[in-house]
Write an enzyme that holds these catalytic residues in place. Structure first.
Site, PDB file in Angstrom:
ATOM      1  N   ILE A 306      -9.486   3.171  -2.185  1.00 22.19           N
ATOM      2  CA  ILE A 306     -10.450   2.634  -0.959  1.00 22.19           C
ATOM      3  C   ILE A 306     -11.085   1.455  -1.738  1.00 22.19           C
ATOM      4  O   ILE A 306     -12.093   1.694  -2.385  1.00 22.19           O
ATOM      5  CB  ILE A 306     -11.328   4.020  -0.857  1.00 22.19           C
ATOM      6  CG1 ILE A 306     -10.520   5.204  -0.147  1.00 22.19           C
ATOM      7  CG2 ILE A 306     -12.422   3.498   0.489  1.00 22.19           C
ATOM      8  CD1 ILE A 306      -9.949   5.000   0.977  1.00 22.19           C
ATOM      9  N   CYS A 312      -9.373  -6.912  -0.440  1.00 30.47           N
ATOM     10  CA  CYS A 312      -9.919  -6.093   0.458  1.00 30.47           C
ATOM     11  C   CYS A 312     -11.512  -6.576   0.563  1.00 30.47           C
ATOM     12  O   CYS A 312     -12.143  -6.858  -0.474  1.00 30.47           O
ATOM     13  CB  CYS A 312     -10.069  -4.610  -0.304  1.00 30.47           C
ATOM     14  SG  CYS A 312      -8.523  -3.932  -0.302  1.00 30.47           S
ATOM     15  N   ARG A 409      -4.591   0.527  11.370  1.00 28.12           N
ATOM     16  CA  ARG A 409      -4.522   0.879   9.921  1.00 28.12           C
ATOM     17  C   ARG A 409      -6.254   0.804   9.709  1.00 28.12           C
ATOM     18  O   ARG A 409      -6.759   1.754   9.010  1.00 28.12           O
ATOM     19  CB  ARG A 409      -3.958  -0.287   8.779  1.00 28.12           C
ATOM     20  CG  ARG A 409      -4.376   0.237   7.336  1.00 28.12           C
ATOM     21  CD  ARG A 409      -3.643  -0.792   6.474  1.00 28.12           C
ATOM     22  NE  ARG A 409      -3.210  -0.012   5.175  1.00 28.12           N
ATOM     23  CZ  ARG A 409      -4.298   0.049   4.297  1.00 28.12           C
ATOM     24  NH1 ARG A 409      -5.222  -0.632   4.296  1.00 28.12           N
ATOM     25  NH2 ARG A 409      -3.877   0.645   3.161  1.00 28.12           N
TER      26      ARG A 409
HETATM   27  P1  XMP Z   1      -3.676  -5.727  -4.232  1.00 28.27           P
HETATM   28  O1  XMP Z   1      -4.882  -5.787  -5.150  1.00 28.27           O
HETATM   29  O2  XMP Z   1      -2.400  -5.316  -5.020  1.00 28.27           O
HETATM   30  O3  XMP Z   1      -4.049  -4.620  -3.249  1.00 28.27           O
HETATM   31  O4  XMP Z   1      -3.466  -7.142  -3.755  1.00 28.27           O
HETATM   32  C1  XMP Z   1      -3.135  -4.194  -2.164  1.00 28.27           C
HETATM   33  C2  XMP Z   1      -3.529  -3.113  -1.528  1.00 28.27           C
HETATM   34  O5  XMP Z   1      -4.846  -3.442  -0.556  1.00 28.27           O
HETATM   35  C3  XMP Z   1      -4.938  -2.522   0.430  1.00 28.27           C
HETATM   36  N1  XMP Z   1      -5.230  -3.590   1.611  1.00 28.27           N
HETATM   37  C4  XMP Z   1      -6.410  -3.585   2.060  1.00 28.27           C
HETATM   38  N2  XMP Z   1      -7.755  -3.049   1.798  1.00 28.27           N
HETATM   39  N3  XMP Z   1      -8.623  -4.445   3.285  1.00 28.27           N
HETATM   40  C5  XMP Z   1      -8.609  -3.656   2.537  1.00 28.27           C
HETATM   41  O6  XMP Z   1      -9.850  -3.072   2.502  1.00 28.27           O
HETATM   42  C6  XMP Z   1      -7.356  -5.130   3.779  1.00 28.27           C
HETATM   43  O7  XMP Z   1      -7.640  -6.063   4.798  1.00 28.27           O
HETATM   44  C7  XMP Z   1      -6.363  -4.679   2.937  1.00 28.27           C
HETATM   45  N4  XMP Z   1      -5.089  -4.989   3.127  1.00 28.27           N
HETATM   46  C8  XMP Z   1      -4.215  -4.255   2.253  1.00 28.27           C
HETATM   47  C9  XMP Z   1      -3.511  -1.980   0.685  1.00 28.27           C
HETATM   48  O8  XMP Z   1      -3.790  -0.509   0.272  1.00 28.27           O
HETATM   49  C10 XMP Z   1      -2.486  -2.875  -0.229  1.00 28.27           C
HETATM   50  O9  XMP Z   1      -1.626  -1.739  -0.445  1.00 28.27           O
END
Ligand code: XMP
Length: 496
Positions: A306, A312, A409
């Site tokens: 999370i 994120c 999502r």
């Molecule tokens: P990394 O750090 O590997 O993370 O680039 C990829 C993971 O981030 C999540 N994800 C998001 N989380 N807002 C969020 O809070 C977003 O826009 C978002 N897009 C992806 C997701 O779990 C992914 O695998």
């Protein structure tokens, strides 16, 4: 026990990757003797514990193929319509089952010269082309031997090819093809439709590699097809059905808040019905109760994360999230031992992977690190002489505007007016890193060294006996290169 102690002493303080370091332990083996095999979900193994994220700038069919060939698994994102999504899964499943679906073939009236020109132009590395007659029926094969003994390139293919050939019916399995090819000592086996036209081609080189395990790193199902997972939203049963029909191995219910009624009900319904033939993975959660709720509902793996992701903004925009080491630790202690934890997001360096494993993860999901590679669908751009790749959060305004899957999502599937969307991610660019293979080579190699340092021969052993120390800000400073001006990026260490 040491990890338990650390976690008890930091109760209600979330720890993440940079807050901890692994401690060396006695080893009576070398890093090269370690195994980094692991589990993605209850019934799906991994030869390397890496998973590509269900994001529209990370995992389309090319990434899913690349990562499965390297021994991991890709989760194809859901920001596209159902038919395209199912097509993407089929592409992966049919990629390397030994059967060449659409082999290059030539007309028997063409000349050897025409064939050779085409082979040169397309840089085809192989010989052994099916030759068809004017009605599209297979008439023979032009083999490397036929070419070798041909002294006039103006000859028609029908005068040079081998015309008495062995063929098999459309639908012949890889195992049957292998037996026929061994038995008859042939290198190519064309498959024919009922009307005699070409339905596919088996090449002994590929078939042999699959059956004898020369390609042993590849993550294959029992039919020697590459493994592939795909994402859905809660109650997205139509999509789940299309993906299962396309041959998907695992369905991932992909949400930002997995400890919720919709996700739990979707897991239960899938496991009770159409999803019983595949593994169902659910997430994301960041707590013990959340993970337990999903495991109790029947999830075959639980995805944890999370707000740790590089794109994120959930923790900033909503003030919500659990630092990833603590989240993984809590979740892993709350689920039965046959339900693997996937640590999703926040991996910046290869050293983060063994830390996630020691906290309880069986695999790590990566977004940004794989978005940066050749096989990602993200747009490749040049800026000031350097290559970059566009990478965006699925909760970014741009991703949510471009697809409903992404809005769902973040529980905003019904918001049509984009000015009303509340983004929880950003769009940006990451420096290009070459192929997924080169990135994961570094990650897999580093993980084997981590196991060696920690005296653990396998991933489960590291989960059992790994020791984490808490790091202070000066410890973290000490960990990175210091008192030096870096002039060159190392292949596994960059400042950006
Ligand atoms: P990394 O750090 O590997 O993370 O680039 C990829 C993971 O981030 C999540 N994800 C998001 N989380 N807002 C969020 O809070 C977003 O826009 C978002 N897009 C992806 C997701 O779990 C992914 O695998």
């Amino acid at each position: 026990e040491k990890v338990d102690e650390l976690m008890q002493s930091t109760k209600l303080q979330g720890l993440t990757f940079d807050d901890v370091t692994l401690v060396t332990q006695y080893a009576d083996f070398l890093p090269e003797e370690t195994s980094i095999k692991s589990k993605f979900s209850r019934n799906i193994g991994l030869n390397i514990p890496f998973v590509s994220a269900a994001m529209d700038t990370v995992t389309g069919p090319s990434m899913a193929i690349a990562i499965a060939r390297l021994g991991g698994i890709g989760v194809i994102h859901k920001n596209m319509d159902i038919a395209l999504h199912a097509e993407a899964v089929k592409k992966v499943k049919l990629h390397s089952n030994g059967l060449i679906q659409d082999p290059v073939s030539f007309q028997e009236s063409q000349t050897v010269e025409e064939l050779l020109n085409y082979k040169d132009e397309k840089r085809l590395p192989f010989s052994g082309f099916p030759i068809v007659d004017a009605n599209g029926r297979v008439a023979g094969i032009l083999t490397a031997k036929d070419l070798k003994f041909c002294n006039d390139s103006r000859l028609k293919l029908k005068d040079v090819m081998t015309s008495s050939i062995l063929t098999a019916n459309e639908g012949t399995t890889l195992e049957d093809a292998y037996k026929i090819m061994i038995d008859k000592k042939i290198g190519k086996l064309p498959l024919l439709c009922e009307n005699g036209s070409l339905a596919g081609l088996y090449s002994f080189h590929d078939v042999n590699a699959l059956i004898t395990g020369t390609s042993k790193l590849e993550n294959l199902d029992s039919k020697y097809q590459l493994r592939c997972a795909a994402a859905i939203s809660p109650y997205d049963f139509g999509r789940a059905e299309a993906l299962i029909n396309a041959g998907v191995d695992a369905i991932v219910i992909d949400t930002a808040h997995g400890h919720s009624k919709g996700v739990i009900e979707t897991v239960k319904e899938l496991k009770a019905g159409m999803g019983s033939s595949v593994d169902v993975i659910a997430g994301n959660v960041g707590t013990a109760v959340g993970a337990k709720a999903l495991a109790d509902a029947g999830a075959d793996a639980v995805k944890v994360g999370i707000g740790p992701g590089s794109i994120c903004t959930t923790r900033v925009v909503c003030g919500v999230g659990v630092p990833q080491i603590t989240a993984v630790y809590e979740a892993s202690r709350a689920v039965p031992s046959d339900v693997p934890i996937i640590a999703d997001g926040g991996i910046k360096q290869s050293g983060d992977v063994p830390k996630a494993i020691t906290s309880g993860a069986s695999s790590v999901m990566m977004g940004g690190l794989l978005a940066a590679t050749e096989e990602s669908p993200g747009e490749k751009i040049m800026m000031q002489g350097r290559r970059f790749v566009v990478y965006r959060g699925m909760g970014s305004l741009e991703a949510m505007k471009s697809g409903k899957g992404s809005r769902e999502r973040y529980s905003q599937g019904d918001v049509e007016d984009s000015s009303q969307l509340i983004p929880q991610g950003v769009e940006g660019r990451v420096p290009y890193r070459g192929t997924a293979g080169s990135v994961l080579h570094q990650f897999a190699g580093s993980l084997k060294f981590s196991l060696g340092y920690c005296g653990a021969k396998t991933v489960p052993e590291l989960q059992q006996k790994g020791i984490l120390y808490r790091v202070t800000p000066s410890g973290l400073r000490e960990a990175h290169p210091h008192d030096i001006q870096m002039v060159k990026d190392a292949p596994n260490y960059r400042t950006v």
